[in-house]
Write a protein that holds these residues in place. Structure first.
Motif, short mmCIF file in Angstrom:
data_model
loop_
_atom_site.label_atom_id
_atom_site.label_comp_id
_atom_site.label_asym_id
_atom_site.label_seq_id
_atom_site.Cartn_x
_atom_site.Cartn_y
_atom_site.Cartn_z
N ASN A 1 0.81 -1.26 -0.01
CA ASN A 1 -0.13 0.05 -0.04
C ASN A 1 0.75 1.17 -0.16
O ASN A 1 0.52 2.10 -0.64
N ALA A 2 1.94 1.22 0.85
CA ALA A 2 3.08 2.27 0.74
C ALA A 2 3.55 2.58 -0.64
O ALA A 2 3.67 3.70 -1.04
N LEU A 3 3.77 1.45 -0.97
CA LEU A 3 4.39 1.76 -2.45
C LEU A 3 3.47 2.11 -3.71
O LEU A 3 3.91 3.00 -4.35
N ARG A 4 2.34 1.64 -3.60
CA ARG A 4 1.38 1.95 -4.61
C ARG A 4 0.45 3.29 -4.31
O ARG A 4 0.12 3.87 -5.41
N HIS A 5 0.10 3.42 -3.07
CA HIS A 5 -1.09 4.35 -2.98
C HIS A 5 -0.60 5.66 -1.76
O HIS A 5 -1.44 6.61 -1.95
N ALA A 6 0.63 5.42 -1.47
CA ALA A 6 1.01 6.63 -0.48
C ALA A 6 1.66 7.61 -1.37
O ALA A 6 2.87 7.48 -1.79
N VAL B 1 4.02 -0.25 10.70
CA VAL B 1 4.42 0.26 9.43
C VAL B 1 4.20 1.62 9.31
O VAL B 1 2.83 1.67 9.44
N VAL B 2 5.12 2.34 8.88
CA VAL B 2 4.74 3.74 8.72
C VAL B 2 5.37 4.39 7.44
O VAL B 2 6.72 4.31 7.47
N ASP B 3 4.89 5.01 6.85
CA ASP B 3 5.44 5.82 5.64
C ASP B 3 5.45 7.35 5.79
O ASP B 3 4.80 7.75 6.79
N ASN B 4 6.06 7.81 4.86
CA ASN B 4 6.20 9.19 5.07
C ASN B 4 5.39 10.15 4.07
O ASN B 4 5.86 11.05 3.51
N GLY B 5 4.42 9.35 3.55
CA GLY B 5 3.65 10.17 2.24
C GLY B 5 3.07 11.40 2.68
O GLY B 5 3.01 11.70 3.84
N ARG B 6 2.48 11.93 1.77
CA ARG B 6 1.72 13.35 1.94
C ARG B 6 0.48 13.07 2.80
O ARG B 6 -0.12 11.69 2.82
N LYS B 7 -0.04 13.96 3.55
CA LYS B 7 -1.18 13.79 4.54
C LYS B 7 -2.34 13.30 3.80
O LYS B 7 -2.86 13.80 2.59
N ARG B 8 -3.33 12.22 4.02
CA ARG B 8 -4.31 11.86 3.39
C ARG B 8 -5.15 11.29 4.31
O ARG B 8 -5.15 11.12 5.49
N GLN B 9 -6.55 11.25 3.97
CA GLN B 9 -7.39 10.65 4.84
C GLN B 9 -7.90 9.05 4.81
O GLN B 9 -7.33 8.47 3.84
N PRO C 1 -0.96 12.64 11.88
CA PRO C 1 -1.41 14.48 11.65
C PRO C 1 -0.42 15.17 11.13
O PRO C 1 -0.79 15.89 10.33
N GLY C 2 0.84 14.66 11.08
CA GLY C 2 1.82 15.42 10.29
C GLY C 2 2.04 14.79 9.01
O GLY C 2 2.94 15.32 8.02
N GLY C 3 1.46 13.93 8.41
CA GLY C 3 1.68 13.23 7.27
C GLY C 3 2.02 11.85 7.39
O GLY C 3 2.77 11.51 8.41
N GLY C 4 1.89 10.99 6.24
CA GLY C 4 2.39 9.71 6.31
C GLY C 4 1.02 8.85 6.99
O GLY C 4 -0.24 9.17 7.19
N PHE C 5 1.15 7.47 6.65
CA PHE C 5 0.25 6.48 7.27
C PHE C 5 0.84 5.54 8.09
O PHE C 5 1.86 5.08 7.85
N GLU C 6 0.02 5.21 9.06
CA GLU C 6 0.60 4.15 10.01
C GLU C 6 -0.26 3.00 9.97
O GLU C 6 -1.69 3.10 10.22
N VAL C 7 0.01 1.77 10.22
CA VAL C 7 -0.61 0.66 10.41
C VAL C 7 0.04 -0.06 11.58
O VAL C 7 1.44 -0.55 11.67
N VAL C 8 -0.81 -0.56 12.61
CA VAL C 8 -0.24 -1.10 13.90
C VAL C 8 -1.13 -2.32 14.19
O VAL C 8 -2.29 -2.19 14.26
N ALA C 9 -0.71 -3.49 14.15
CA ALA C 9 -1.26 -4.79 14.55
C ALA C 9 -0.61 -5.45 15.69
O ALA C 9 0.61 -5.43 15.88
#
Length: 381
Positions: A299-304, A325-333, A365-373
């Motif tokens: 998901n980080a590779l394709r959609h962030a 898993v945390v990426d540094n992509g732009r802020k998204r919903q 909040p500052g951008g990026g997407f986080e997945v925690v399992a």
């Protein structure tokens, strides 16, 4: 945890709907009342009170749309009777919002009756504004109901897609668990034969083989429980879209570097941090953790959007494993992007749930997407 998150999201959506509808009613109807009643002091104050009274009623728009529709219709008609200069369409704006919500969330038969009842007021539009007033009123009422129907159909499509994604993920998990169980049972057969060969001459070696058989049997029972949970009563069947094909190496956290290497080859920087040993994890938990990391990296590779770096952290202790898993992509919903990203989140949550764990995913909040399992080791094997 997923149920709690769903309730929280529902509450946030209801609050956003209330704020939006209240602002629209106050901004449009309230302004029209102030302009039309500038020369009618007594009527103006009563009409404004009726407009303001609709705001708290809209708070219960999701829970009781029929009652809100009736209340706002009565208040809107009273406003129009006091100040005919305010169009019937403008006076009944709150009622039209309630009709839209009722059409989206309530039974179709009820919303159709509500639409018919609203259309019965059309002659008042003719009285107020002639053919133009009648046409505008009917158009806005029908559009409100149609918008609700579109929203209803959209929600049904999303739910169907979610159910299909869950079924496919369960089938994929079942295929992988089948391979793990088959491997474990094959090893147990070999160990049993070895124990039988040395039972008299080397009892210590035979005991060691029997202990290994016991450990393997416990592990296999845990995997079978997972399989039964995936295809127990109330679950749906699906097709195995990927699966662990015959002859392939079993996915495992031990192969995390290979997984990260494949993503690095695509041009993204991947940092992997390990804490604790993952060797003792049940195979089902190990497999689920690996697949969650794999899907999150995909998901980080394709959609962030704009992401060029991702951090993977795997922390294991005696009770389970925590995967982040945390990426540094732009802020998204949350849920934004392609349907592939949404289906990926559904699959990750299903994998976590089937081993008794939980998963949360969302933008930072500052951008990026986080997945925690959080995947427990106890109670699986």
């Amino acid at each position: 945890m997923d149920r709690v998150q769903g309730v929280e999201r529902g509450g946030e959506e209801a609050k956003a709907l209330w704020w939006g509808s209240a602002g629209l009613v106050l901004g449009v109807t309230g302004t029209s009342v102030v302009v039309a009643g500038a020369e009618h002091g007594g009527r103006l104050s009563v009409a404004l009170a009726l407009v303001l009274a609709q705001v708290p009623a809209l708070r219960r728009l999701v829970r009781a749309p029929v009652a809100v529709l009736a209340a706002t219709t009565a208040a809107g008609l009273a406003v129009w009777a006091l100040l005919p200069a305010v169009t019937l369409t403008g006076s009944l704006l709150a009622a039209q919002i309630a009709l839209c919500v009722l059409s989206a969330t309530g039974p179709r038969r009820v919303s159709a009756r509500a639409l018919a009842a609203m259309c019965l007021l059309a002659p008042l539009g003719w009285v107020a504004g002639g053919p133009a007033g009648l046409t505008v009123y009917l158009l806005t009422v029908v559009l409100a109901w149609t918008a609700g129907q579109w929203r209803r159909a959209h929600g049904a499509r999303i739910r169907a897609e979610t159910r299909r994604a869950v079924a496919e993920e369960r089938a994929r998990i079942a295929r992988e668990v089948h391979d793990v169980v088959a491997h474990t049972l094959s090893v147990m057969v070999v160990q049993a034969a070895a124990a039988d060969d040395v039972f008299a001459e080397r009892p210590d070696q035979a005991r060691q083989a029997l202990r290994a058989i016991e450990t393997g049997a416990r592990s296999a029972l845990g995997e079978l429980r997972l399989l039964l949970r995936a295809f127990g009563p109330g679950t749906q069947e699906g097709e195995d879209s990927v699966g662990a094909g015959a002859g392939r190496r079993t996915p495992s956290l031990a192969r995390l570097d290979e997984l990260a290497g494949a993503v690095r080859a695509a041009g993204m920087t991947v940092h992997v941090c390990r804490e604790g040993a993952v060797d003792g994890l049940p195979a089902a938990v190990d497999l689920a953790a690996y697949r969650i990391v794999q899907e999150a990296l995909t998901n980080a590779l394709r959609h962030a959007a704009g992401a060029d770096e991702v951090r993977v952290r795997v922390a294991a202790d005696g009770t389970g494993v925590r995967v982040t898993v945390v990426d540094n992509g732009r802020k998204r919903q949350t849920g934004s992007g392609s349907s592939g990203a949404g289906r990926g989140l559904v699959g990750m949550r299903e994998r976590a749930r089937l081993v008794g764990g939980s998963l949360r995913a969302g933008p930072l909040p500052g951008g990026g997407f986080e997945v925690v399992a959080l995947l427990p080791a106890e109670g699986v094997s």
